[in-house]
Design a protein around this motif. Structure first.
Motif, PDB file in Angstrom:
ATOM      1  N   THR A 216      -7.535 -17.837 -10.871  1.00 44.52           N
ATOM      2  CA  THR A 216      -7.069 -16.878 -11.869  1.00 44.52           C
ATOM      3  C   THR A 216      -7.643 -15.487 -11.615  1.00 44.52           C
ATOM      4  N   GLU A 217      -8.937 -15.431 -11.347  1.00 46.07           N
ATOM      5  CA  GLU A 217      -9.578 -14.130 -11.123  1.00 46.07           C
ATOM      6  C   GLU A 217      -9.106 -13.499  -9.820  1.00 46.07           C
ATOM      7  N   LEU A 218      -8.953 -14.308  -8.780  1.00 46.01           N
ATOM      8  CA  LEU A 218      -8.484 -13.758  -7.509  1.00 46.01           C
ATOM      9  C   LEU A 218      -7.053 -13.265  -7.636  1.00 46.01           C
ATOM     10  N   ASN A 219      -6.199 -13.999  -8.321  1.00 43.80           N
ATOM     11  CA  ASN A 219      -4.820 -13.567  -8.517  1.00 43.80           C
ATOM     12  C   ASN A 219      -4.738 -12.260  -9.297  1.00 43.80           C
ATOM     13  N   GLN A 220      -5.671 -12.064 -10.222  1.00 45.89           N
ATOM     14  CA  GLN A 220      -5.682 -10.814 -10.979  1.00 45.89           C
ATOM     15  C   GLN A 220      -6.004  -9.643 -10.050  1.00 45.89           C
ATOM     16  N   LYS A 221      -6.945  -9.846  -9.135  1.00 44.19           N
ATOM     17  CA  LYS A 221      -7.292  -8.786  -8.188  1.00 44.19           C
ATOM     18  C   LYS A 221      -6.128  -8.526  -7.239  1.00 44.19           C
ATOM     19  N   ILE A 222      -5.445  -9.595  -6.822  1.00 45.69           N
ATOM     20  CA  ILE A 222      -4.280  -9.439  -5.947  1.00 45.69           C
ATOM     21  C   ILE A 222      -3.179  -8.667  -6.673  1.00 45.69           C
ATOM     22  N   GLU A 223      -2.971  -8.998  -7.928  1.00 40.63           N
ATOM     23  CA  GLU A 223      -1.948  -8.292  -8.714  1.00 40.63           C
ATOM     24  C   GLU A 223      -2.272  -6.806  -8.824  1.00 40.63           C
ATOM     25  N   ASN A 224      -3.544  -6.489  -9.063  1.00 42.14           N
ATOM     26  CA  ASN A 224      -3.940  -5.082  -9.174  1.00 42.14           C
ATOM     27  C   ASN A 224      -3.681  -4.333  -7.869  1.00 42.14           C
ATOM     28  N   ILE A 225      -3.979  -4.978  -6.751  1.00 41.60           N
ATOM     29  CA  ILE A 225      -3.750  -4.341  -5.456  1.00 41.60           C
ATOM     30  C   ILE A 225      -2.260  -4.178  -5.185  1.00 41.60           C
ATOM     31  N   GLU A 226      -1.475  -5.191  -5.544  1.00 42.78           N
ATOM     32  CA  GLU A 226      -0.026  -5.103  -5.337  1.00 42.78           C
ATOM     33  C   GLU A 226       0.565  -3.936  -6.130  1.00 42.78           C
ATOM     34  N   ILE A 227       0.035  -3.702  -7.317  1.00 45.87           N
ATOM     35  CA  ILE A 227       0.498  -2.564  -8.125  1.00 45.87           C
ATOM     36  C   ILE A 227       0.164  -1.258  -7.427  1.00 45.87           C
ATOM     37  N   THR A 228      -1.045  -1.185  -6.860  1.00 48.50           N
ATOM     38  CA  THR A 228      -1.461   0.017  -6.143  1.00 48.50           C
ATOM     39  C   THR A 228      -0.560   0.266  -4.940  1.00 48.50           C
ATOM     40  N   ILE A 229      -0.265  -0.788  -4.191  1.00 50.32           N
ATOM     41  CA  ILE A 229       0.587  -0.660  -3.012  1.00 50.32           C
ATOM     42  C   ILE A 229       2.003  -0.228  -3.411  1.00 50.32           C
ATOM     43  N   ALA A 230       2.532  -0.866  -4.457  1.00 49.72           N
ATOM     44  CA  ALA A 230       3.889  -0.540  -4.909  1.00 49.72           C
ATOM     45  C   ALA A 230       3.976   0.911  -5.362  1.00 49.72           C
ATOM     46  N   THR A 231       2.955   1.348  -6.076  1.00 47.84           N
ATOM     47  CA  THR A 231       2.928   2.736  -6.536  1.00 47.84           C
ATOM     48  C   THR A 231       2.880   3.694  -5.353  1.00 47.84           C
ATOM     49  N   ARG A 232       2.052   3.374  -4.384  1.00 52.27           N
ATOM     50  CA  ARG A 232       1.916   4.238  -3.209  1.00 52.27           C
ATOM     51  C   ARG A 232       3.218   4.283  -2.414  1.00 52.27           C
ATOM     52  N   GLU A 233       3.849   3.149  -2.215  1.00 48.93           N
ATOM     53  CA  GLU A 233       5.082   3.121  -1.444  1.00 48.93           C
ATOM     54  C   GLU A 233       6.224   3.796  -2.186  1.00 48.93           C
ATOM     55  N   GLY A 234       6.197   3.697  -3.514  1.00 52.80           N
ATOM     56  CA  GLY A 234       7.199   4.402  -4.302  1.00 52.80           C
ATOM     57  C   GLY A 234       7.006   5.900  -4.206  1.00 52.80           C
ATOM     58  N   ARG A 235       5.745   6.329  -4.213  1.00 52.44           N
ATOM     59  CA  ARG A 235       5.443   7.745  -4.097  1.00 52.44           C
ATOM     60  C   ARG A 235       5.798   8.258  -2.709  1.00 52.44           C
ATOM     61  N   ARG A 236       5.674   7.421  -1.702  1.00 46.28           N
ATOM     62  CA  ARG A 236       5.960   7.836  -0.338  1.00 46.28           C
ATOM     63  C   ARG A 236       7.421   8.206  -0.157  1.00 46.28           C
ATOM     64  N   VAL A 237       8.272   7.586  -0.925  1.00 48.03           N
ATOM     65  CA  VAL A 237       9.702   7.880  -0.821  1.00 48.03           C
ATOM     66  C   VAL A 237       9.990   9.323  -1.190  1.00 48.03           C
ATOM     67  N   ASP A 238       9.236   9.852  -2.172  1.00 49.27           N
ATOM     68  CA  ASP A 238       9.500  11.190  -2.694  1.00 49.27           C
ATOM     69  C   ASP A 238       8.490  12.216  -2.238  1.00 49.27           C
ATOM     70  N   SER A 239       7.616  11.847  -1.305  1.00 50.32           N
ATOM     71  CA  SER A 239       6.557  12.759  -0.920  1.00 50.32           C
ATOM     72  C   SER A 239       6.375  12.751   0.582  1.00 50.32           C
ATOM     73  N   THR A 240       5.939  13.890   1.115  1.00 49.78           N
ATOM     74  CA  THR A 240       5.644  13.990   2.537  1.00 49.78           C
ATOM     75  C   THR A 240       4.154  13.979   2.796  1.00 49.78           C
ATOM     76  N   VAL A 241       3.362  13.722   1.754  1.00 55.38           N
ATOM     77  CA  VAL A 241       1.920  13.660   1.917  1.00 55.38           C
ATOM     78  C   VAL A 241       1.579  12.431   2.732  1.00 55.38           C
ATOM     79  N   PRO A 242       0.877  12.576   3.871  1.00 56.47           N
ATOM     80  CA  PRO A 242       0.595  11.416   4.731  1.00 56.47           C
ATOM     81  C   PRO A 242      -0.423  10.489   4.131  1.00 56.47           C
ATOM     82  N   ASP A 243      -0.270   9.199   4.432  1.00 51.26           N
ATOM     83  CA  ASP A 243      -1.253   8.199   4.028  1.00 51.26           C
ATOM     84  C   ASP A 243      -2.392   8.183   5.016  1.00 51.26           C
TER      85      ASP A 243
END
Length: 251
Positions: A216-243
């Motif tokens: 349960t605790e590990l899945n919560q950490k995975i979920e938090n990271i997945e949200i971070t990745i999704a947010t970053r990839e969504g932002r990448r679509v509209d931004s030219t700021v390099p990762d």
């Protein structure tokens, strides 16, 4: 009981990856390796984590690290573009191009997905691959597909990376050697093996309350990271700021 969720570790930036592995190590200490029948794997993970930590410390002390990471990303992306272009040509209606693509894909496949290799192994593989693609026998096929400039660019990018790597190695000559990419390639399979072991216990109904809490605790950490990745990839679509750098992608 839910199993441990999947996570594509290659999408994590170095600092994100390190923190996730640190969190996993802490959770592993709570549930204990004995409880999940992974004592040997846990020992290997701990050793690999120490190497990852040391590599990050060395890399963070080099002014060339960021340039090296960006250079690696550029050659990875160019290789990916060439691989995708050749594979796409297999479906085109022009027979001459299809036949050329068939010959070239056999050469590319000999080296596999070079992005999954360590820095030194990838450099060697790309040196050989671009040499094969630029020789007299294969150069005509590369030209037919309009890839001559792309292959030349990949060769130049690989040379640039090699030069930067040599500079950083010289700079680190009096330090403990560190290579984050190689350290990640070492620790990730161990993580996956432990996860596989735990998920197998779930399938066999061999879990305990402690293991369930661990999942349960590990899945919560995975979920938090997945949200971070999704947010970053969504932002990448509209931004030219390099990762900043991630490990070699496998997509």
């Amino acid at each position: 009981m839910k199993k441990i969720a999947n996570i594509l570790l290659s999408k994590l930036r170095n600092n994100e990856h390190f923190q996730f592995m640190a969190d996993f190590l802490a959770l592993l200490g709570i549930v204990t390796a004995v409880a999940i029948n992974s004592e040997a794997e846990a020992a290997e993970f701990n050793e690999a984590f120490t190497k990852l930590d040391e590599s990050l410390r060395v890399d963070s002390g080099s002014i060339l690290t960021e340039k090296l990471q960006q250079s690696d990303n550029r050659r990875d992306n160019t290789w990916r573009a060439i691989d995708a272009r050749v594979k796409a040509t297999l479906l085109c209606p022009i027979e001459e191009e299809v036949e050329a693509a068939k010959r070239l894909i056999r050469i590319i496949d000999l080296y596999g997905d070079v992005r999954k290799l360590s820095y030194n192994e990838e450099t060697g593989a790309l040196t050989n691959l671009t040499g094969d693609l630029q020789n007299r026998e294969n150069g005509a096929d590369v030209s037919v597909l309009g890839l001559s400039n792309w292959v030349a660019a990949l060769s130049n990018e690989n040379t640039t990376f090699k030069d930067l790597k040599n500079q950083r190695d010289t700079e680190a000559a009096f330090k403990n050697s560190g290579n984050v990419k190689e350290a990640r390639l070492l620790i990730d399979p161990i993580y996956e093996l432990i996860v596989e072991r735990v998920n197998a216990m779930v399938s066999l109904n061999m879990t305990s309350p402690e293991i369930e809490n661990f999942i349960t605790e590990l899945n919560q950490k995975i979920e938090n990271i997945e949200i971070t990745i999704a947010t970053r990839e969504g932002r990448r679509v509209d931004s030219t700021v390099p990762d900043d750098e991630t490990a070699p992608e496998s997509v």
